[in-house]
Motif scaffolding. Structure first.
Motif, PDB file in Angstrom:
ATOM      1  N   HIS A 146       0.867  -1.179   0.000  1.00 48.86           N
ATOM      2  CA  HIS A 146       0.000   0.000   0.000  1.00 48.86           C
ATOM      3  C   HIS A 146       0.905   1.231   0.000  1.00 48.86           C
ATOM      4  O   HIS A 146       1.896   1.276   0.718  1.00 48.86           O
ATOM      5  CB  HIS A 146      -0.829  -0.044   1.291  1.00 48.86           C
ATOM      6  CG  HIS A 146      -1.551   1.215   1.641  1.00 48.86           C
ATOM      7  ND1 HIS A 146      -2.902   1.389   1.417  1.00 48.86           N
ATOM      8  CD2 HIS A 146      -1.135   2.361   2.247  1.00 48.86           C
ATOM      9  CE1 HIS A 146      -3.281   2.582   1.856  1.00 48.86           C
ATOM     10  NE2 HIS A 146      -2.242   3.194   2.366  1.00 48.86           N
ATOM     11  N   HIS A 169      -0.277  -1.919  -4.892  1.00 51.88           N
ATOM     12  CA  HIS A 169      -1.720  -1.936  -5.115  1.00 51.88           C
ATOM     13  C   HIS A 169      -2.275  -0.514  -5.164  1.00 51.88           C
ATOM     14  O   HIS A 169      -1.853   0.347  -4.393  1.00 51.88           O
ATOM     15  CB  HIS A 169      -2.389  -2.806  -4.032  1.00 51.88           C
ATOM     16  CG  HIS A 169      -3.250  -2.098  -3.069  1.00 51.88           C
ATOM     17  ND1 HIS A 169      -4.583  -1.863  -3.328  1.00 51.88           N
ATOM     18  CD2 HIS A 169      -2.987  -1.554  -1.874  1.00 51.88           C
ATOM     19  CE1 HIS A 169      -5.093  -1.204  -2.300  1.00 51.88           C
ATOM     20  NE2 HIS A 169      -4.162  -1.005  -1.407  1.00 51.88           N
ATOM     21  N   ASP A 217      -9.569  -4.675  -4.112  1.00 53.67           N
ATOM     22  CA  ASP A 217      -9.489  -4.000  -2.821  1.00 53.67           C
ATOM     23  C   ASP A 217     -10.849  -4.031  -2.111  1.00 53.67           C
ATOM     24  O   ASP A 217     -11.122  -3.199  -1.265  1.00 53.67           O
ATOM     25  CB  ASP A 217      -8.978  -2.553  -2.945  1.00 53.67           C
ATOM     26  CG  ASP A 217      -8.421  -2.017  -1.621  1.00 53.67           C
ATOM     27  OD1 ASP A 217      -7.904  -2.821  -0.829  1.00 53.67           O
ATOM     28  OD2 ASP A 217      -8.521  -0.795  -1.386  1.00 53.67           O
TER      29      ASP A 217
END
Ligand code: NAG
Ligand code: ZN
Length: 269
Positions: A146, A169, A217
């Motif tokens: 992240h 991500h 997500d």
């Protein structure tokens, strides 16, 4: 490519979220119908580890666990920057389950101003990421990363640490910084929210298809803001990538799944 390649891999989702407690079987069934063949279930803190491992046993060969400590932690209804104590508590549990996991994550850096009380918070985040990168290296696993408001610091720290296997991500940094990651061999996973994000559309234009993976997500980053996202929406991300890259949906499916299997070396369909 073999038959096992025809399907999508959701490379980053929070399937252990309470949002899915009531109708998980249906959510999983709908994702299978949409062509999903595997979900990489990430954790944010140690309190979720056992639940994720249990889910992977309930859906064997479909839900693949990924354990780690996120740079932002929930505490008494608010969010704060991670501390090394958070990691200390998580490491023994992570080690207990090391044989079951396909990656370390969700880890990373989040320099959103409201989470940072002092400069020490940034350093603590770096230290927590560093130590988890060491664990990943030791276990020969990739990192599921992240980064928010910290694109450049994240890519640079990963490079400095010699990380070779990482999935960035929902990367919110500049394409030029992402391309530094591409040169390091990193993958970038694209969520369904790309349909409402100019930044992600610009990112996909620049990224080679060989470095793109798909994610949802879930329950966040869906096609519609404030609506629960689900793994079945992976198609929305795939269709958008296919449009931006000017290649068929089939090609997007094959290449992104190939990329995911290359990255998650323990993931067996
Ligand atoms: C996980 O499964 C074990 C064994 O069935 C059970 O005892 C435990 O309560 C479960 N934990 C969670 C968090 O679901
Ligand atoms: Zn996430």
């Amino acid at each position: 490519m073999g038959a096992s390649m025809s399907g999508y891999i959701d490379c980053h989702c929070h399937i252990s979220s309470e949002d899915f407690d009531k109708d998980l079987d249906e959510v999983i069934e709908n994702s299978r119908k949409a062509g999903v063949v595997a979900l990489v279930a990430v954790a944010e803190h140690s309190g979720e580890f056992e639940k994720i491992i249990n889910l992977s046993q309930r859906f064997p060969g479909f839900i693949f666990p990924c354990l780690g400590v996120h740079p932002v932690q929930q505490e008494k209804g608010t969010q704060r920057s991670v501390t090394t104590q958070d990691l200390q508590g998580a490491l023994p549990i992570l080690h207990k389950y090391r044989e079951h996991i396909v990656a370390i994550g969700e880890v990373g850096l989040d320099f959103t101003p409201r989470f940072l009380v002092s400069d020490e918070d940034k350093e603590a985040q770096r230290e927590v990421l560093r130590r988890q990168a060491e664990v990943a290296k030791h276990l020969d696993l990739p990192l599921n990363v992240h980064s928010r408001s910290a694109g450049r610091p994240t890519i640079h720290l990963l490079k400095e640490l010699g990380v070779q296997k990482a999935l960035l991500h929902a990367f919110d940094g500049k394409p030029s910084v992402a391309l530094e990651g591409v040169r390091q061999g990193f993958m970038f996973s694209i969520p369904p929210s790309i349909i409402r994000s100019d930044q992600k559309q610009r990112l996909v234009k620049q990224l080679p298809l060989e470095n793109i993976c798909l994610e949802t997500d879930s329950p966040a980053l869906g096609p519609e803001k404030q609506v629960r996202n689900e793994p079945q929406n992976i198609c929305v991300a795939a269709e958008f990538v296919s449009k931006v890259k000017g290649v068929s949906l089939e090609r997007v499916m094959e290449q992104t799944t190939h990329n995911a299997l290359k990255l998650f070396n323990n993931l067996r369909l």
